[in-house]
Design a protein around this motif. Structure first.
Motif, mmCIF file in Angstrom:
data_model
loop_
_atom_site.group_PDB
_atom_site.id
_atom_site.type_symbol
_atom_site.label_atom_id
_atom_site.label_comp_id
_atom_site.label_asym_id
_atom_site.label_seq_id
_atom_site.Cartn_x
_atom_site.Cartn_y
_atom_site.Cartn_z
ATOM 1 N N PHE A 294 -105.590 -48.382 26.303
ATOM 2 C CA PHE A 294 -107.049 -48.470 26.485
ATOM 3 C C PHE A 294 -107.161 -49.344 27.910
ATOM 4 C CE2 PHE A 294 -111.653 -48.444 24.917
ATOM 5 C CZ PHE A 294 -112.016 -47.558 25.808
ATOM 6 N N PHE B 42 -105.831 -47.806 31.086
ATOM 7 C CA PHE B 42 -106.583 -46.629 31.341
ATOM 8 C C PHE B 42 -107.727 -47.094 32.133
ATOM 9 C CE2 PHE B 42 -109.309 -43.046 31.095
ATOM 10 C CZ PHE B 42 -108.614 -41.907 31.416
ATOM 11 N N GLY C 185 -107.396 -48.423 35.612
ATOM 12 C CA GLY C 185 -107.375 -47.205 36.666
ATOM 13 C C GLY C 185 -108.679 -46.542 36.766
ATOM 14 N N TRP C 186 -109.408 -46.395 35.756
ATOM 15 C CA TRP C 186 -110.694 -45.533 35.589
ATOM 16 C C TRP C 186 -111.868 -46.516 36.503
ATOM 17 C CZ3 TRP C 186 -115.781 -47.127 33.810
ATOM 18 C CH2 TRP C 186 -116.549 -46.022 33.770
ATOM 19 N N SER D 151 -111.090 -46.129 39.970
ATOM 20 C CA SER D 151 -111.279 -44.760 40.455
ATOM 21 C C SER D 151 -112.763 -44.498 40.603
ATOM 22 C CB SER D 151 -110.498 -43.745 39.731
ATOM 23 O OG SER D 151 -111.010 -42.519 39.893
ATOM 24 N N PRO E 241 -118.538 -41.482 30.497
ATOM 25 C CA PRO E 241 -117.827 -41.783 29.677
ATOM 26 C C PRO E 241 -118.020 -43.001 29.027
ATOM 27 C CG PRO E 241 -116.658 -40.604 31.082
ATOM 28 C CD PRO E 241 -117.711 -40.782 31.696
ATOM 29 N N THR F 67 -121.584 -43.049 27.165
ATOM 30 C CA THR F 67 -121.357 -42.095 25.967
ATOM 31 C C THR F 67 -120.697 -42.918 24.951
ATOM 32 O OG1 THR F 67 -121.191 -40.146 27.125
ATOM 33 C CG2 THR F 67 -120.343 -40.283 24.855
ATOM 34 N N LEU F 68 -119.735 -43.745 25.220
ATOM 35 C CA LEU F 68 -119.189 -44.598 24.222
ATOM 36 C C LEU F 68 -119.651 -45.887 23.967
ATOM 37 C CD1 LEU F 68 -116.547 -45.341 22.619
ATOM 38 C CD2 LEU F 68 -115.500 -46.726 24.548
ATOM 39 N N GLN G 106 -121.330 -47.653 20.087
ATOM 40 C CA GLN G 106 -120.634 -48.812 19.780
ATOM 41 C C GLN G 106 -121.216 -50.054 20.434
ATOM 42 O OE1 GLN G 106 -116.755 -47.196 19.402
ATOM 43 N NE2 GLN G 106 -116.003 -48.800 21.147
ATOM 44 N N LEU H 130 -116.818 -51.645 24.272
ATOM 45 C CA LEU H 130 -115.627 -50.749 24.505
ATOM 46 C C LEU H 130 -114.469 -51.181 23.575
ATOM 47 C CD1 LEU H 130 -115.314 -50.856 28.489
ATOM 48 C CD2 LEU H 130 -116.725 -49.472 26.831
ATOM 49 N N SER I 139 -111.645 -46.491 19.525
ATOM 50 C CA SER I 139 -112.291 -46.491 20.940
ATOM 51 C C SER I 139 -111.786 -45.736 22.093
ATOM 52 C CB SER I 139 -112.568 -48.040 21.239
ATOM 53 O OG SER I 139 -113.176 -48.816 20.165
ATOM 54 N N PHE I 140 -110.443 -45.897 22.171
ATOM 55 C CA PHE I 140 -109.879 -45.285 23.240
ATOM 56 C C PHE I 140 -110.126 -43.641 23.298
ATOM 57 C CE2 PHE I 140 -105.664 -44.904 25.756
ATOM 58 C CZ PHE I 140 -106.088 -44.342 26.770
ATOM 59 N N ARG J 193 -112.608 -42.216 21.549
ATOM 60 C CA ARG J 193 -113.975 -41.799 21.695
ATOM 61 C C ARG J 193 -114.173 -41.696 23.388
ATOM 62 N NH1 ARG J 193 -116.346 -45.686 17.315
ATOM 63 N NH2 ARG J 193 -116.698 -43.930 15.611
ATOM 64 N N PHE J 194 -113.427 -42.647 23.999
ATOM 65 C CA PHE J 194 -113.872 -42.918 25.549
ATOM 66 C C PHE J 194 -113.136 -41.547 26.189
ATOM 67 C CE2 PHE J 194 -112.874 -44.073 29.915
ATOM 68 C CZ PHE J 194 -114.037 -44.495 30.241
ATOM 69 N N LEU J 195 -111.752 -41.283 25.800
ATOM 70 C CA LEU J 195 -111.006 -40.164 26.279
ATOM 71 C C LEU J 195 -112.062 -38.800 25.980
ATOM 72 C CD1 LEU J 195 -107.529 -40.962 25.466
ATOM 73 C CD2 LEU J 195 -108.343 -40.724 27.691
ATOM 74 N N GLY K 113 -115.162 -38.724 25.974
ATOM 75 C CA GLY K 113 -116.321 -38.393 26.895
ATOM 76 C C GLY K 113 -115.703 -38.187 28.224
ATOM 77 N N TRP K 114 -114.469 -38.725 28.550
ATOM 78 C CA TRP K 114 -113.956 -38.662 29.994
ATOM 79 C C TRP K 114 -113.305 -37.204 29.982
ATOM 80 C CZ3 TRP K 114 -108.892 -37.326 31.640
ATOM 81 C CH2 TRP K 114 -108.666 -37.660 32.942
ATOM 82 N N SER L 86 -116.154 -34.964 30.964
ATOM 83 C CA SER L 86 -116.908 -35.183 32.348
ATOM 84 C C SER L 86 -115.919 -34.778 33.386
ATOM 85 C CB SER L 86 -117.141 -36.688 32.314
ATOM 86 O OG SER L 86 -117.500 -37.166 33.667
ATOM 87 N N MET L 87 -114.540 -35.085 33.175
ATOM 88 C CA MET L 87 -113.371 -34.995 34.306
ATOM 89 C C MET L 87 -112.850 -33.793 34.167
ATOM 90 S SD MET L 87 -114.859 -37.450 36.135
ATOM 91 C CE MET L 87 -113.545 -37.565 37.329
ATOM 92 N N GLY M 73 -109.987 -36.681 40.467
ATOM 93 C CA GLY M 73 -110.547 -37.385 39.272
ATOM 94 C C GLY M 73 -109.772 -37.760 38.244
ATOM 95 N N ALA N 140 -107.041 -39.283 38.367
ATOM 96 C CA ALA N 140 -106.071 -40.398 39.028
ATOM 97 C C ALA N 140 -105.891 -41.378 37.571
ATOM 98 C CB ALA N 140 -106.552 -41.237 40.110
ATOM 99 N N PRO N 141 -106.980 -41.801 37.110
ATOM 100 C CA PRO N 141 -106.554 -42.793 35.908
ATOM 101 C C PRO N 141 -105.497 -42.237 34.755
ATOM 102 C CG PRO N 141 -109.169 -42.575 36.177
ATOM 103 C CD PRO N 141 -108.392 -41.567 36.891
ATOM 104 N N LEU N 142 -105.702 -40.897 34.503
ATOM 105 C CA LEU N 142 -104.742 -40.372 33.690
ATOM 106 C C LEU N 142 -103.321 -40.167 34.376
ATOM 107 C CD1 LEU N 142 -104.295 -38.644 31.064
ATOM 108 C CD2 LEU N 142 -104.607 -36.600 32.549
#
Lengths: 217, 217
Positions: free
Chosen positions: A92, A95, A98-99, A102, A160, A163-164, A168, A171, B91-92, B94-96, B98-99, B102-103, B157, B159-161
Protein backbone atom coordinates in the motif's frame (compact mmCIF):
# COMPACT_ATOMS: atom_id res chain seq x y z
CA UNK A 1 20.52 11.15 14.52
CA UNK A 2 20.83 14.17 12.30
CA UNK A 3 18.52 14.73 9.35
CA UNK A 4 19.87 17.00 6.66
CA UNK A 5 17.08 18.80 4.85
CA UNK A 6 16.64 21.71 2.47
CA UNK A 7 15.51 25.02 3.95
CA UNK A 8 14.39 28.29 2.41
CA UNK A 9 15.24 31.88 3.22
CA UNK A 10 13.12 31.92 6.35
CA UNK A 11 14.12 28.40 7.44
CA UNK A 12 10.99 26.83 5.91
CA UNK A 13 11.69 23.16 5.25
CA UNK A 14 11.09 22.61 1.54
CA UNK A 15 11.35 18.88 0.85
CA UNK A 16 8.30 16.60 1.08
CA UNK A 17 10.65 13.63 1.30
CA UNK A 18 12.23 15.07 4.44
CA UNK A 19 8.78 15.51 5.98
CA UNK A 20 8.20 11.81 5.38
CA UNK A 21 11.37 10.96 7.29
CA UNK A 22 10.56 13.34 10.16
CA UNK A 23 7.14 11.76 10.57
CA UNK A 24 8.73 8.30 10.32
CA UNK A 25 11.28 9.10 13.03
CA UNK A 26 8.53 10.47 15.28
CA UNK A 27 6.44 7.32 14.61
CA UNK A 28 9.36 5.19 15.81
CA UNK A 29 9.83 7.43 18.85
CA UNK A 30 13.38 8.30 17.84
CA UNK A 31 15.02 11.58 18.82
CA UNK A 32 16.65 13.53 16.03
CA UNK A 33 17.95 16.95 15.10
CA UNK A 34 17.60 18.59 11.75
CA UNK A 35 20.37 20.35 9.87
CA UNK A 36 19.09 22.86 7.32
CA UNK A 37 20.89 23.21 4.01
CA UNK A 38 20.57 25.18 0.83
CA UNK A 39 20.07 22.98 -2.24
CA UNK A 40 23.47 24.08 -3.42
CA UNK A 41 25.05 22.94 -0.14
CA UNK A 42 23.97 19.30 -0.37
CA UNK A 43 27.35 18.31 -1.80
CA UNK A 44 29.05 19.59 1.37
CA UNK A 45 27.53 16.79 3.47
CA UNK A 46 29.48 13.63 4.27
CA UNK A 47 31.91 12.56 1.58
CA UNK A 48 30.37 14.90 -0.98
CA UNK A 49 28.66 12.14 -2.94
CA UNK A 50 25.08 13.07 -2.04
CA UNK A 51 22.92 14.92 -4.56
CA UNK A 52 19.53 14.96 -2.81
CA UNK A 53 17.91 15.13 0.60
CA UNK A 54 16.91 13.50 2.88
CA UNK A 55 20.29 12.46 4.22
CA UNK A 56 20.16 10.82 7.64
CA UNK A 57 23.30 10.59 9.71
CA UNK A 58 22.56 7.71 12.07
CA UNK A 59 25.85 8.11 13.89
CA UNK A 60 28.11 5.88 11.86
CA UNK A 61 26.02 5.31 8.74
CA UNK A 62 24.55 7.63 6.15
CA UNK A 63 21.05 6.68 5.00
CA UNK A 64 19.38 8.19 1.93
CA UNK A 65 16.09 7.84 -0.04
CA UNK A 66 13.07 8.39 2.19
CA UNK A 67 11.34 5.08 1.42
CA UNK A 68 14.55 3.14 2.06
CA UNK A 69 15.12 5.07 5.28
CA UNK A 70 11.65 4.09 6.52
CA UNK A 71 12.31 0.41 5.76
CA UNK A 72 15.70 0.54 7.45
CA UNK A 73 14.11 2.13 10.53
CA UNK A 74 11.66 -0.78 10.73
CA UNK A 75 14.50 -3.28 10.36
CA UNK A 76 16.71 -1.54 12.93
CA UNK A 77 13.95 -0.96 15.51
CA UNK A 78 11.57 -3.92 15.16
CA UNK A 79 10.22 -3.49 18.70
CA UNK A 80 8.94 0.01 18.00
CA UNK A 81 5.69 0.74 16.13
CA UNK A 82 6.01 -0.51 12.57
CA UNK A 83 5.94 1.94 9.69
CA UNK A 84 5.17 -0.60 6.97
CA UNK A 85 3.21 -3.20 8.91
CA UNK A 86 3.81 -6.27 6.83
CA UNK A 87 3.57 -7.16 3.16
CA UNK A 88 0.17 -5.52 2.61
CA UNK A 89 1.20 -2.29 4.28
CA UNK A 90 4.43 -2.20 2.29
CA UNK A 91 2.48 -2.73 -0.94
CA UNK A 92 0.00 0.00 0.00
CA UNK A 93 2.81 2.41 0.85
CA UNK A 94 4.50 1.70 -2.49
CA UNK A 95 1.23 2.32 -4.32
CA UNK A 96 0.67 5.55 -2.41
CA UNK A 97 4.21 6.63 -3.28
CA UNK A 98 3.41 6.36 -6.99
CA UNK A 99 -0.08 7.78 -6.54
CA UNK A 100 1.26 10.83 -4.69
CA UNK A 101 3.76 11.46 -7.46
CA UNK A 102 1.10 11.11 -10.14
CA UNK A 103 -1.87 12.81 -8.47
CA UNK A 104 -0.33 15.41 -6.12
CA UNK A 105 3.24 16.31 -7.05
CA UNK A 106 2.88 16.24 -10.84
CA UNK A 107 -0.32 18.29 -11.15
CA UNK A 108 0.68 20.86 -8.51
CA UNK A 109 4.39 21.43 -9.04
CA UNK A 110 3.88 23.90 -11.85
CA UNK A 111 1.23 25.71 -9.81
CA UNK A 112 3.62 26.47 -6.94
CA UNK A 113 7.11 26.45 -8.47
CA UNK A 114 7.32 30.23 -8.84
CA UNK A 115 6.10 30.70 -5.26
CA UNK A 116 8.67 28.17 -4.08
CA UNK A 117 11.42 29.99 -5.97
CA UNK A 118 10.48 33.15 -4.10
CA UNK A 119 11.02 31.41 -0.78
CA UNK A 120 14.45 29.96 -1.49
CA UNK A 121 17.73 31.14 -0.07
CA UNK A 122 19.26 33.59 -2.56
CA UNK A 123 22.13 31.21 -3.24
CA UNK A 124 19.69 28.57 -4.54
CA UNK A 125 17.59 30.72 -6.84
CA UNK A 126 19.65 30.42 -10.05
CA UNK A 127 20.05 26.62 -9.65
CA UNK A 128 16.36 26.08 -8.89
CA UNK A 129 15.11 28.22 -11.77
CA UNK A 130 17.45 26.58 -14.28
CA UNK A 131 16.78 22.97 -13.22
CA UNK A 132 13.00 23.32 -12.69
CA UNK A 133 12.41 25.29 -15.87
CA UNK A 134 14.27 22.55 -17.71
CA UNK A 135 11.97 19.98 -16.07
CA UNK A 136 8.78 21.96 -16.68
CA UNK A 137 9.71 23.08 -20.18
CA UNK A 138 8.51 26.65 -19.52
CA UNK A 139 9.47 29.58 -17.27
CA UNK A 140 8.22 29.21 -13.69
CA UNK A 141 5.88 32.18 -14.13
CA UNK A 142 4.29 30.54 -17.18
CA UNK A 143 3.89 27.20 -15.41
CA UNK A 144 1.62 28.74 -12.79
CA UNK A 145 -0.70 30.44 -15.28
CA UNK A 146 -4.36 29.51 -14.88
CA UNK A 147 -3.67 27.57 -11.72
CA UNK A 148 -7.01 28.40 -10.11
CA UNK A 149 -8.73 26.78 -13.07
CA UNK A 150 -6.68 23.61 -12.57
CA UNK A 151 -7.76 23.11 -8.96
CA UNK A 152 -11.09 21.34 -9.65
CA UNK A 153 -9.40 18.61 -11.73
CA UNK A 154 -6.73 18.25 -9.03
CA UNK A 155 -9.40 17.87 -6.35
CA UNK A 156 -11.31 15.37 -8.49
CA UNK A 157 -8.20 13.23 -8.68
CA UNK A 158 -8.10 13.09 -4.88
CA UNK A 159 -11.42 11.20 -4.77
CA UNK A 160 -9.96 7.82 -3.73
CA UNK A 161 -8.17 9.50 -0.82
CA UNK A 162 -11.30 11.32 0.34
CA UNK A 163 -13.41 8.17 -0.01
CA UNK A 164 -11.08 6.08 2.13
CA UNK A 165 -10.74 8.79 4.77
CA UNK A 166 -14.51 9.22 4.95
CA UNK A 167 -14.66 5.70 6.38
CA UNK A 168 -11.62 5.48 8.66
CA UNK A 169 -9.43 7.97 10.53
CA UNK A 170 -6.10 7.21 8.81
CA UNK A 171 -4.96 5.58 5.57
CA UNK A 172 -3.38 2.88 7.72
CA UNK A 173 -6.66 2.26 9.57
CA UNK A 174 -7.17 3.27 13.20
CA UNK A 175 -3.69 4.77 13.35
CA UNK A 176 -1.29 6.32 10.84
CA UNK A 177 1.55 4.48 9.17
CA UNK A 178 4.09 5.27 6.47
CA UNK A 179 1.41 5.54 3.78
CA UNK A 180 -0.20 8.38 5.71
CA UNK A 181 3.13 10.16 5.98
CA UNK A 182 3.84 9.84 2.24
CA UNK A 183 0.60 11.53 1.24
CA UNK A 184 0.46 14.04 4.09
CA UNK A 185 4.02 15.17 3.36
CA UNK A 186 2.94 16.26 -0.12
CA UNK A 187 0.22 18.47 1.35
CA UNK A 188 2.61 19.78 4.00
CA UNK A 189 5.08 20.67 1.25
CA UNK A 190 2.39 22.55 -0.68
CA UNK A 191 1.42 24.52 2.43
CA UNK A 192 5.07 25.41 3.09
CA UNK A 193 6.05 26.53 -0.41
CA UNK A 194 2.93 28.51 -1.41
CA UNK A 195 0.14 30.62 -0.02
CA UNK A 196 -2.19 29.21 -2.66
CA UNK A 197 -4.60 27.01 -0.77
CA UNK A 198 -4.66 23.81 -2.80
CA UNK A 199 -6.51 21.74 -0.23
CA UNK A 200 -10.17 20.88 -0.59
CA UNK A 201 -11.82 23.41 1.73
CA UNK A 202 -13.80 20.80 3.65
CA UNK A 203 -14.37 17.09 3.94
CA UNK A 204 -12.24 14.16 5.06
CA UNK A 205 -8.84 15.32 3.72
CA UNK A 206 -8.32 18.49 5.82
CA UNK A 207 -9.78 16.69 8.84
CA UNK A 208 -7.25 13.88 8.40
CA UNK A 209 -4.35 16.34 8.05
CA UNK A 210 -5.44 18.02 11.27
CA UNK A 211 -5.48 14.65 13.03
CA UNK A 212 -1.97 13.91 11.77
CA UNK A 213 -0.65 17.33 12.76
CA UNK A 214 -2.02 16.75 16.24
CA UNK A 215 -0.30 13.40 16.57
CA UNK A 216 2.99 13.85 14.81
CA UNK A 217 3.94 17.52 14.83
CA UNK B 1 -23.00 -21.63 -3.33
CA UNK B 2 -24.69 -19.98 -6.25
CA UNK B 3 -23.51 -16.64 -7.62
CA UNK B 4 -26.12 -14.74 -9.59
CA UNK B 5 -24.53 -12.53 -12.21
CA UNK B 6 -25.54 -10.54 -15.26
CA UNK B 7 -24.94 -12.13 -18.64
CA UNK B 8 -25.18 -10.80 -22.19
CA UNK B 9 -26.65 -12.29 -25.33
CA UNK B 10 -23.81 -14.75 -25.77
CA UNK B 11 -23.52 -15.56 -22.06
CA UNK B 12 -20.68 -13.09 -21.55
CA UNK B 13 -20.56 -12.14 -17.88
CA UNK B 14 -20.92 -8.37 -17.77
CA UNK B 15 -20.40 -7.26 -14.16
CA UNK B 16 -16.93 -6.36 -12.84
CA UNK B 17 -18.28 -6.77 -9.31
CA UNK B 18 -19.20 -10.38 -10.04
CA UNK B 19 -15.70 -11.04 -11.35
CA UNK B 20 -14.40 -9.79 -8.02
CA UNK B 21 -16.55 -12.33 -6.19
CA UNK B 22 -15.59 -15.19 -8.51
CA UNK B 23 -11.91 -14.49 -7.95
CA UNK B 24 -12.57 -14.17 -4.21
CA UNK B 25 -14.35 -17.53 -4.07
CA UNK B 26 -11.52 -19.16 -6.02
CA UNK B 27 -8.98 -17.55 -3.65
CA UNK B 28 -10.78 -19.15 -0.72
CA UNK B 29 -10.91 -22.49 -2.53
CA UNK B 30 -14.72 -22.56 -2.41
CA UNK B 31 -16.79 -24.37 -5.02
CA UNK B 32 -19.61 -22.38 -6.61
CA UNK B 33 -21.95 -22.30 -9.54
CA UNK B 34 -22.99 -19.23 -11.43
CA UNK B 35 -26.54 -18.38 -12.45
CA UNK B 36 -26.73 -15.96 -15.37
CA UNK B 37 -29.42 -13.30 -15.39
CA UNK B 38 -30.54 -10.45 -17.55
CA UNK B 39 -30.38 -7.08 -15.78
CA UNK B 40 -34.14 -6.98 -15.91
CA UNK B 41 -34.39 -10.36 -14.19
CA UNK B 42 -32.51 -9.36 -11.03
CA UNK B 43 -35.78 -8.72 -9.21
CA UNK B 44 -36.78 -12.36 -9.75
CA UNK B 45 -34.04 -13.61 -7.39
CA UNK B 46 -34.81 -14.43 -3.78
CA UNK B 47 -37.53 -12.34 -2.21
CA UNK B 48 -37.46 -9.82 -5.04
CA UNK B 49 -35.72 -7.13 -3.02
CA UNK B 50 -32.41 -7.20 -4.87
CA UNK B 51 -31.60 -4.50 -7.40
CA UNK B 52 -27.98 -5.30 -8.29
CA UNK B 53 -25.57 -8.17 -8.72
CA UNK B 54 -23.57 -9.87 -7.31
CA UNK B 55 -26.05 -11.88 -5.26
CA UNK B 56 -24.51 -14.88 -3.52
CA UNK B 57 -26.79 -17.66 -2.28
CA UNK B 58 -24.67 -19.32 0.40
CA UNK B 59 -27.30 -21.96 1.06
CA UNK B 60 -29.40 -20.28 3.68
CA UNK B 61 -28.22 -16.67 3.46
CA UNK B 62 -28.19 -14.15 0.66
CA UNK B 63 -25.05 -12.02 0.53
CA UNK B 64 -24.76 -8.87 -1.59
CA UNK B 65 -22.22 -6.11 -2.31
CA UNK B 66 -18.92 -7.52 -3.55
CA UNK B 67 -16.70 -5.88 -0.94
CA UNK B 68 -18.97 -7.05 1.89
CA UNK B 69 -19.07 -10.55 0.40
CA UNK B 70 -15.27 -10.70 0.43
CA UNK B 71 -15.15 -9.63 4.08
CA UNK B 72 -17.83 -12.15 5.02
CA UNK B 73 -15.89 -14.90 3.25
CA UNK B 74 -12.81 -14.06 5.33
CA UNK B 75 -14.91 -14.10 8.51
CA UNK B 76 -16.67 -17.37 7.64
CA UNK B 77 -13.52 -19.19 6.46
CA UNK B 78 -10.68 -17.83 8.59
CA UNK B 79 -8.52 -20.93 8.02
CA UNK B 80 -8.44 -20.43 4.27
CA UNK B 81 -6.16 -17.90 2.52
CA UNK B 82 -7.14 -14.41 3.58
CA UNK B 83 -8.53 -11.96 1.04
CA UNK B 84 -7.95 -8.82 3.09
CA UNK B 85 -4.91 -9.83 5.13
CA UNK B 86 -5.26 -7.56 8.11
CA UNK B 87 -5.86 -3.88 8.67
CA UNK B 88 -3.30 -2.69 6.11
CA UNK B 89 -4.62 -4.99 3.41
CA UNK B 90 -8.18 -3.93 4.12
CA UNK B 91 -7.17 -0.27 3.87
CA UNK B 92 -5.32 -0.90 0.62
CA UNK B 93 -8.30 -2.77 -0.84
CA UNK B 94 -10.62 0.08 0.11
CA UNK B 95 -8.28 2.58 -1.51
CA UNK B 96 -8.05 0.46 -4.66
CA UNK B 97 -11.85 0.23 -4.73
CA UNK B 98 -12.12 4.02 -4.93
CA UNK B 99 -9.13 4.29 -7.25
CA UNK B 100 -10.60 1.76 -9.68
CA UNK B 101 -13.87 3.68 -9.73
CA UNK B 102 -12.09 6.97 -10.31
CA UNK B 103 -9.31 5.92 -12.68
CA UNK B 104 -10.72 2.92 -14.59
CA UNK B 105 -14.52 2.76 -14.49
CA UNK B 106 -15.23 6.49 -14.75
CA UNK B 107 -12.90 7.32 -17.65
CA UNK B 108 -13.74 4.19 -19.66
CA UNK B 109 -17.46 3.66 -19.18
CA UNK B 110 -18.43 6.13 -21.86
CA UNK B 111 -15.87 4.62 -24.23
CA UNK B 112 -17.44 1.16 -24.10
CA UNK B 113 -21.09 1.72 -23.17
CA UNK B 114 -22.38 1.50 -26.74
CA UNK B 115 -20.36 -1.68 -27.33
CA UNK B 116 -21.72 -3.12 -24.10
CA UNK B 117 -25.28 -2.28 -25.18
CA UNK B 118 -24.70 -4.27 -28.36
CA UNK B 119 -23.78 -7.34 -26.32
CA UNK B 120 -26.78 -7.34 -24.01
CA UNK B 121 -29.72 -9.69 -24.11
CA UNK B 122 -32.45 -8.03 -26.18
CA UNK B 123 -34.69 -7.79 -23.12
CA UNK B 124 -32.12 -5.56 -21.36
CA UNK B 125 -31.40 -3.12 -24.16
CA UNK B 126 -34.14 -0.52 -23.48
CA UNK B 127 -33.42 -0.49 -19.71
CA UNK B 128 -29.67 -0.20 -20.19
CA UNK B 129 -29.88 2.56 -22.78
CA UNK B 130 -32.32 4.58 -20.69
CA UNK B 131 -30.47 4.26 -17.37
CA UNK B 132 -26.94 4.67 -18.75
CA UNK B 133 -27.80 7.60 -21.00
CA UNK B 134 -29.33 9.25 -17.96
CA UNK B 135 -26.07 8.63 -16.06
CA UNK B 136 -23.81 9.77 -18.91
CA UNK B 137 -25.95 12.72 -19.94
CA UNK B 138 -25.60 11.90 -23.64
CA UNK B 139 -26.59 9.09 -26.03
CA UNK B 140 -24.31 6.04 -25.81
CA UNK B 141 -23.04 6.66 -29.34
CA UNK B 142 -22.03 10.21 -28.41
CA UNK B 143 -20.30 9.08 -25.22
CA UNK B 144 -17.84 6.94 -27.18
CA UNK B 145 -16.84 9.68 -29.62
CA UNK B 146 -13.12 10.37 -29.73
CA UNK B 147 -12.36 7.45 -27.50
CA UNK B 148 -9.04 6.65 -29.15
CA UNK B 149 -7.88 10.16 -28.29
CA UNK B 150 -8.81 9.58 -24.64
CA UNK B 151 -6.66 6.47 -24.24
CA UNK B 152 -3.33 8.25 -23.55
CA UNK B 153 -4.79 10.16 -20.59
CA UNK B 154 -6.38 6.95 -19.32
CA UNK B 155 -3.05 5.13 -19.54
CA UNK B 156 -1.27 8.02 -17.84
CA UNK B 157 -3.65 7.67 -14.90
CA UNK B 158 -2.60 4.04 -14.51
CA UNK B 159 0.98 5.06 -13.66
CA UNK B 160 0.80 4.14 -9.93
CA UNK B 161 -0.46 0.67 -10.85
CA UNK B 162 2.29 0.12 -13.42
CA UNK B 163 4.94 1.43 -11.03
CA UNK B 164 3.95 -0.93 -8.23
CA UNK B 165 3.70 -3.92 -10.57
CA UNK B 166 7.12 -3.18 -12.04
CA UNK B 167 8.55 -4.02 -8.63
CA UNK B 168 6.46 -6.96 -7.42
CA UNK B 169 4.33 -9.67 -9.06
CA UNK B 170 0.98 -8.75 -7.49
CA UNK B 171 -0.58 -5.73 -5.80
CA UNK B 172 -0.74 -7.83 -2.63
CA UNK B 173 2.97 -8.66 -2.88
CA UNK B 174 4.23 -12.13 -3.76
CA UNK B 175 0.67 -13.40 -4.18
CA UNK B 176 -2.66 -11.81 -5.14
CA UNK B 177 -5.28 -10.69 -2.67
CA UNK B 178 -8.60 -8.87 -2.87
CA UNK B 179 -6.98 -5.64 -4.05
CA UNK B 180 -5.66 -7.46 -7.11
CA UNK B 181 -9.12 -8.83 -7.84
CA UNK B 182 -10.75 -5.39 -7.57
CA UNK B 183 -8.48 -3.84 -10.17
CA UNK B 184 -8.18 -6.88 -12.43
CA UNK B 185 -11.98 -7.24 -12.55
CA UNK B 186 -12.25 -3.80 -14.10
CA UNK B 187 -9.88 -4.81 -16.90
CA UNK B 188 -11.68 -8.14 -17.31
CA UNK B 189 -14.97 -6.27 -17.63
CA UNK B 190 -13.51 -3.99 -20.31
CA UNK B 191 -12.24 -6.98 -22.28
CA UNK B 192 -15.65 -8.67 -22.05
CA UNK B 193 -17.83 -5.74 -23.06
CA UNK B 194 -15.77 -4.23 -25.89
CA UNK B 195 -13.32 -5.14 -28.63
CA UNK B 196 -11.57 -1.82 -28.09
CA UNK B 197 -8.23 -2.70 -26.58
CA UNK B 198 -7.95 -0.31 -23.66
CA UNK B 199 -4.96 -1.99 -22.05
CA UNK B 200 -1.47 -0.60 -22.31
CA UNK B 201 0.06 -2.76 -25.03
CA UNK B 202 3.10 -3.74 -23.01
CA UNK B 203 4.66 -3.34 -19.60
CA UNK B 204 3.79 -4.55 -16.13
CA UNK B 205 -0.03 -4.32 -16.34
CA UNK B 206 -0.74 -6.88 -19.10
CA UNK B 207 1.94 -9.16 -17.62
CA UNK B 208 0.20 -9.00 -14.22
CA UNK B 209 -3.21 -9.74 -15.76
CA UNK B 210 -1.73 -12.77 -17.49
CA UNK B 211 -0.31 -14.00 -14.17
CA UNK B 212 -3.71 -13.57 -12.54
CA UNK B 213 -5.54 -15.33 -15.36
CA UNK B 214 -3.15 -18.23 -15.02
CA UNK B 215 -3.77 -18.55 -11.29
CA UNK B 216 -7.42 -17.76 -10.89
CA UNK B 217 -9.29 -18.49 -14.09
Amino acid sequence: MILYEVAGADDRRLSPYCWRVKWALAHKGLAFETAPLAYTQIATVGDGSFTRVPILDTGGEWWIESFDIARRLDAAYPDRPSLMRGESGLSFARFLDGWTESMIHNPTFGMVAADMWGRLQEVDKPYFRRSRESFLGVPLEVAEEGRAERLPAFHEGLAPLATLLAGQPFLGGDGPDYGDYIVASAFRWLAVVSDLNLLPSAGPIPAWLARLAGRCG
